[in-house]
Design a protein around this motif. Structure first.
Motif, PDB file in Angstrom:
ATOM      1  N   THR A 239       0.857  -1.183   0.000  1.00 26.58           N
ATOM      2  CA  THR A 239       0.000   0.000   0.000  1.00 26.58           C
ATOM      3  C   THR A 239       0.890   1.230   0.000  1.00 26.58           C
ATOM      4  O   THR A 239       1.989   1.207   0.555  1.00 26.58           O
ATOM      5  N   VAL A 240       0.403   2.301  -0.608  1.00 25.28           N
ATOM      6  CA  VAL A 240       1.091   3.578  -0.481  1.00 25.28           C
ATOM      7  C   VAL A 240       0.059   4.620  -0.044  1.00 25.28           C
ATOM      8  O   VAL A 240      -1.093   4.599  -0.477  1.00 25.28           O
ATOM      9  N   ALA A 241       0.496   5.494   0.864  1.00 27.95           N
ATOM     10  CA  ALA A 241      -0.364   6.589   1.327  1.00 27.95           C
ATOM     11  C   ALA A 241       0.374   7.896   1.104  1.00 27.95           C
ATOM     12  O   ALA A 241       1.502   8.066   1.570  1.00 27.95           O
ATOM     13  N   ASN A 242      -0.235   8.793   0.366  1.00 25.85           N
ATOM     14  CA  ASN A 242       0.345  10.123   0.178  1.00 25.85           C
ATOM     15  C   ASN A 242      -0.423  11.131   1.015  1.00 25.85           C
ATOM     16  O   ASN A 242      -1.652  11.147   1.005  1.00 25.85           O
ATOM     17  N   ILE A 243       0.323  11.956   1.729  1.00 24.48           N
ATOM     18  CA  ILE A 243      -0.337  12.980   2.545  1.00 24.48           C
ATOM     19  C   ILE A 243       0.226  14.352   2.175  1.00 24.48           C
ATOM     20  O   ILE A 243       1.394  14.488   1.818  1.00 24.48           O
ATOM     21  N   HIS A 244      -0.625  15.341   2.247  1.00 26.32           N
ATOM     22  CA  HIS A 244      -0.193  16.714   2.003  1.00 26.32           C
ATOM     23  C   HIS A 244      -0.885  17.620   3.010  1.00 26.32           C
ATOM     24  O   HIS A 244      -2.109  17.586   3.137  1.00 26.32           O
ATOM     25  N   CYS A 245      -0.099  18.423   3.709  1.00 25.29           N
ATOM     26  CA  CYS A 245      -0.626  19.244   4.798  1.00 25.29           C
ATOM     27  C   CYS A 245      -0.007  20.628   4.709  1.00 25.29           C
ATOM     28  O   CYS A 245       1.211  20.754   4.520  1.00 25.29           O
ATOM     29  N   SER A 246      -0.832  21.643   4.852  1.00 22.43           N
ATOM     30  CA  SER A 246      -0.295  22.984   4.634  1.00 22.43           C
ATOM     31  C   SER A 246      -1.144  24.057   5.303  1.00 22.43           C
ATOM     32  O   SER A 246      -2.374  23.984   5.305  1.00 22.43           O
ATOM     33  N   PHE A 247      -0.449  25.044   5.861  1.00 23.74           N
ATOM     34  CA  PHE A 247      -1.115  26.247   6.357  1.00 23.74           C
ATOM     35  C   PHE A 247      -1.250  27.295   5.247  1.00 23.74           C
ATOM     36  O   PHE A 247      -1.634  28.423   5.514  1.00 23.74           O
ATOM     37  N   LEU A 248      -0.870  26.924   4.008  1.00 18.21           N
ATOM     38  CA  LEU A 248      -0.757  27.919   2.941  1.00 18.21           C
ATOM     39  C   LEU A 248      -1.825  27.772   1.868  1.00 18.21           C
ATOM     40  O   LEU A 248      -1.832  28.526   0.896  1.00 18.21           O
ATOM     41  N   SER A 249      -2.717  26.818   2.025  1.00 21.39           N
ATOM     42  CA  SER A 249      -3.692  26.526   0.972  1.00 21.39           C
ATOM     43  C   SER A 249      -5.116  26.745   1.458  1.00 21.39           C
ATOM     44  O   SER A 249      -5.370  26.856   2.649  1.00 21.39           O
ATOM     45  N   HIS A 250      -6.003  26.738   0.487  1.00 21.57           N
ATOM     46  CA  HIS A 250      -7.436  26.716   0.771  1.00 21.57           C
ATOM     47  C   HIS A 250      -7.770  25.495   1.647  1.00 21.57           C
ATOM     48  O   HIS A 250      -7.047  24.511   1.633  1.00 21.57           O
ATOM     49  N   THR A 251      -8.838  25.605   2.391  1.00 19.73           N
ATOM     50  CA  THR A 251      -9.282  24.527   3.273  1.00 19.73           C
ATOM     51  C   THR A 251      -9.554  23.236   2.491  1.00 19.73           C
ATOM     52  O   THR A 251     -10.330  23.242   1.542  1.00 19.73           O
ATOM     53  N   SER A 252      -8.895  22.166   2.867  1.00 19.21           N
ATOM     54  CA  SER A 252      -9.226  20.853   2.310  1.00 19.21           C
ATOM     55  C   SER A 252      -8.957  19.799   3.356  1.00 19.21           C
ATOM     56  O   SER A 252      -8.036  19.934   4.179  1.00 19.21           O
ATOM     57  N   MET A 253      -9.756  18.762   3.354  1.00 17.14           N
ATOM     58  CA  MET A 253      -9.525  17.588   4.209  1.00 17.14           C
ATOM     59  C   MET A 253     -10.072  16.387   3.476  1.00 17.14           C
ATOM     60  O   MET A 253     -11.088  15.822   3.833  1.00 17.14           O
ATOM     61  N   ASP A 254      -9.322  16.035   2.416  1.00 18.99           N
ATOM     62  CA  ASP A 254      -9.698  14.922   1.551  1.00 18.99           C
ATOM     63  C   ASP A 254      -9.181  13.615   2.128  1.00 18.99           C
ATOM     64  O   ASP A 254      -8.058  13.554   2.635  1.00 18.99           O
ATOM     65  N   LEU A 255      -9.984  12.601   2.000  1.00 20.00           N
ATOM     66  CA  LEU A 255      -9.508  11.253   2.296  1.00 20.00           C
ATOM     67  C   LEU A 255     -10.064  10.327   1.220  1.00 20.00           C
ATOM     68  O   LEU A 255     -11.275  10.308   0.990  1.00 20.00           O
ATOM     69  N   ALA A 256      -9.174   9.631   0.540  1.00 22.33           N
ATOM     70  CA  ALA A 256      -9.587   8.636  -0.450  1.00 22.33           C
ATOM     71  C   ALA A 256      -8.832   7.351  -0.146  1.00 22.33           C
ATOM     72  O   ALA A 256      -7.617   7.380   0.091  1.00 22.33           O
ATOM     73  N   VAL A 257      -9.559   6.263  -0.114  1.00 18.27           N
ATOM     74  CA  VAL A 257      -8.942   4.956   0.123  1.00 18.27           C
ATOM     75  C   VAL A 257      -9.393   4.037  -1.000  1.00 18.27           C
ATOM     76  O   VAL A 257     -10.593   3.863  -1.223  1.00 18.27           O
ATOM     77  N   CYS A 258      -8.419   3.512  -1.717  1.00 17.38           N
ATOM     78  CA  CYS A 258      -8.731   2.687  -2.886  1.00 17.38           C
ATOM     79  C   CYS A 258      -8.177   1.287  -2.679  1.00 17.38           C
ATOM     80  O   CYS A 258      -6.996   1.118  -2.345  1.00 17.38           O
TER      81      CYS A 258
END
Lengths: 363, 363
Positions: A239-258
């Motif tokens: 499995t691979v999990a990519n995460i991206h977290c930032s105080f610099l972007s528009h609000t997002s809290m996506d979670l996708a599990v395939c």
């Protein structure tokens, strides 16, 4: 409401998040706010007034007074992360159960001091990851179970983000990006959720390898403002999990599990759009129709209602465990401390990978 | 339908994808199928019959016959990637315009041979990335424009996937994973779209750095079956794009683009669920409500109707450019060859990063 089963909370600190959790404690049927402390009694009084706390709530001008109060069962710590170890250990030594805001600690060594203090004093530990207590999360979890033949099957890929826009003032001066207060920055405040979610999707199996990506952005004090990382699980269930977290972007809290047979998608996994219900998209057995000019199915929208907001459900679960220890001599649950510790281990690994110039770090 | 403006296509090869594009040529108002070739005339006849091609379509038993046919304006090449350079260059040298299936070539050196042949012969080149021609893509593009104050603003983060389940037989024997036919495997067949989409979201600015992740999976012949990579753009508009592509997962084709002011999300970006309309989710100016117990907005569902399927729109656009060159002496458009070349450059960089043990590769 307070009755014999009720767990009495003391809150240490008047951070913004404490307002949300104070409300959650008030909403939870088995919890009550018993005391609130700030470093100044005036600030604590102001907090109590602004949040309509009952007149019965004890107002303290120091954290010590809360942990010394023998009527307090449990403390909630919305303090800067650098203060968690001191106050969690102190509270545990006074036999107070500990609900601590995330990130649980600055690193796993500090967290282990907290967990050891909780264990040796027989008190419950939990971190403040609210989304894990939402019924939507439980519903999705059923679809991740390998025992479920109509679920998504073995997980192959996880994607999650936690981003929020901030101001220039925040980026230099907010507690969450101050090296002496929350040295982990976005890695602690935001990536905690994404790491948490990746572990959750893998039934809390630790990844074998963690790699930070070179796009990290720091403020002038060196605190992380934006971070991307990849977690990898080896055979037999790669499995691979990519995460991206930032105080610099528009609000997002996506979670996708395939997985091999299906996928789930959420765009508000940390804080649902609305308090009373939340949805996720579930796709199962998707194939292309003849000529590949469309799909045989569209995602199903699954709506999950909740009577209490997720933060109240978190408080309720914590208070249930506390009451069971206090009133029936149960052992503290190891589930929540273990989730916190695994999350912290991966936070540490991302930091280590950054230190090594984004080299993969084995766990 | 055929009239004076109509562009006459010859199709070289009877791959599965040729069925879809043959239908698209029939649907496009300015294109017609003029000839179909396979390495055996029987196979070509069978294809014509199975796909209800008109009796007037010329059936050839060799590719050479199509490129030698002076009535053919343009060729469509659904051949294995390893054959693209040979047949695209041959076709261009015979003044045939070239629509080639993706990936355009095995590497940028090969693609440059194709592009040089097209340029020196004054013919149009385009690769078969259909989704770029869907009106939904154009609609989203408006929201990515920095000139649009109600758009998503500078792009900070891009996420895309292209995954599809296959069989064990496919993984060892299909053309798309055969080293002598499609040596790029999932990197060519699937990542082409994700790289394409990442470049599209950045207005076709090349990334500064490309990093493959260590979770790559290959078949016994060494061909990539699953790949994760990260693309990075440096200041002044820092962006990161994570892509994940796999023949081993459930069908997914997610695209999420997050900027400073908003985001767009699609779950069917490569092949829309339905032919006649497609949707995307647009979130703008999202903030948390007081106490962070919900959001001030939910994503807006934007539905975009299309009269022709995206592959017919692709053919129509290609044929429009061809007719303009043929009938009005226009120069070939450089837009589409440039998009193909940049996509191929990033494909090459991912491959290079893999060769270097997942070290970042500067572009």
């Amino acid at each position: 409401m307070a009755n014999n089963d009720t767990v009495r909370f003391g809150i240490l600190g008047c951070a913004k998040i404490a307002r949300k959790v104070a409300r959650a404690i008030a909403l939870a049927p088995n919890a009550t706010i018993y005391a609130i402390a700030s470093r100044s009694v005036e600030k604590a009084k102001k907090f109590a007034a602004e949040n309509n706390l009952p007149a019965s709530v004890r107002i303290y001008g120091s954290y010590d007074e809360v942990v010394e109060d023998s009527d307090v069962d449990a403390v909630y710590l919305p303090l800067p992360t650098s203060l968690h170890v001191q106050w969690a250990v102190t509270a545990a030594s006074k036999k107070k159960h500990v609900l601590v805001e995330k990130p649980a600690a600055l690193d796993v060594a500090e967290l282990d001091r907290i967990l050891e203090a909780c264990e040796s004093n027989g008190v419950q530990f939990m971190d403040g990851s609210m989304w894990l207590h939402h019924p939507r999360t439980a519903h999705m979890e059923q679809l991740l179970s390998l025992a479920n033949s109509t679920g998504i099957g073995p997980v192959h890929f996880i994607h999650s983000t936690s981003t929020m826009p901030t101001t220039q003032e925040f980026l230099e001066n907010n507690i969450r990006v101050k090296p002496e207060l929350d040295a982990l920055g976005a890695l602690g405040d935001l990536a905690w959720y994404c790491i948490n979610a990746s572990l959750w999707a893998k039934a809390y199996k630790l990844p074998t390898m963690v790699t930070a990506l070179p796009d990290v952005i720091r403020n002038s004090a060196g605190v992380i403002l934006s971070i991307t990382a990849s977690l990898q699980w080896d055979k037999p269930n790669q499995t691979v999990a990519n995460i991206h977290c930032s105080f610099l972007s528009h609000t997002s809290m996506d979670l996708a599990v395939c997985g091999s047979n299906g996928s789930v998608h959420v765009k508000d996994f940390i804080i649902p759009y609305k308090e009373t219900s939340a949805k996720f998209d579930f796709t199962f057995g998707a194939k292309f129709v003849d000529l590949h000019i469309g799909w045989n199915v569209k995602p199903e929208e699954v709506h999950v209602a909740n009577k209490l907001p997720q933060e109240a459900l978190m408080v309720q679960e914590f208070a249930r465990l506390v009451a069971s220890i206090r009133d029936r001599g149960s052992h503290p649950s190891t589930k929540w401390p273990e989730i916190s510790r695994k999350t912290q281990l991966v936070v540490d690994a991302v930091n280590k990978s950054l230190e090594l110039g984004c080299k993969p770090v084995a766990l």
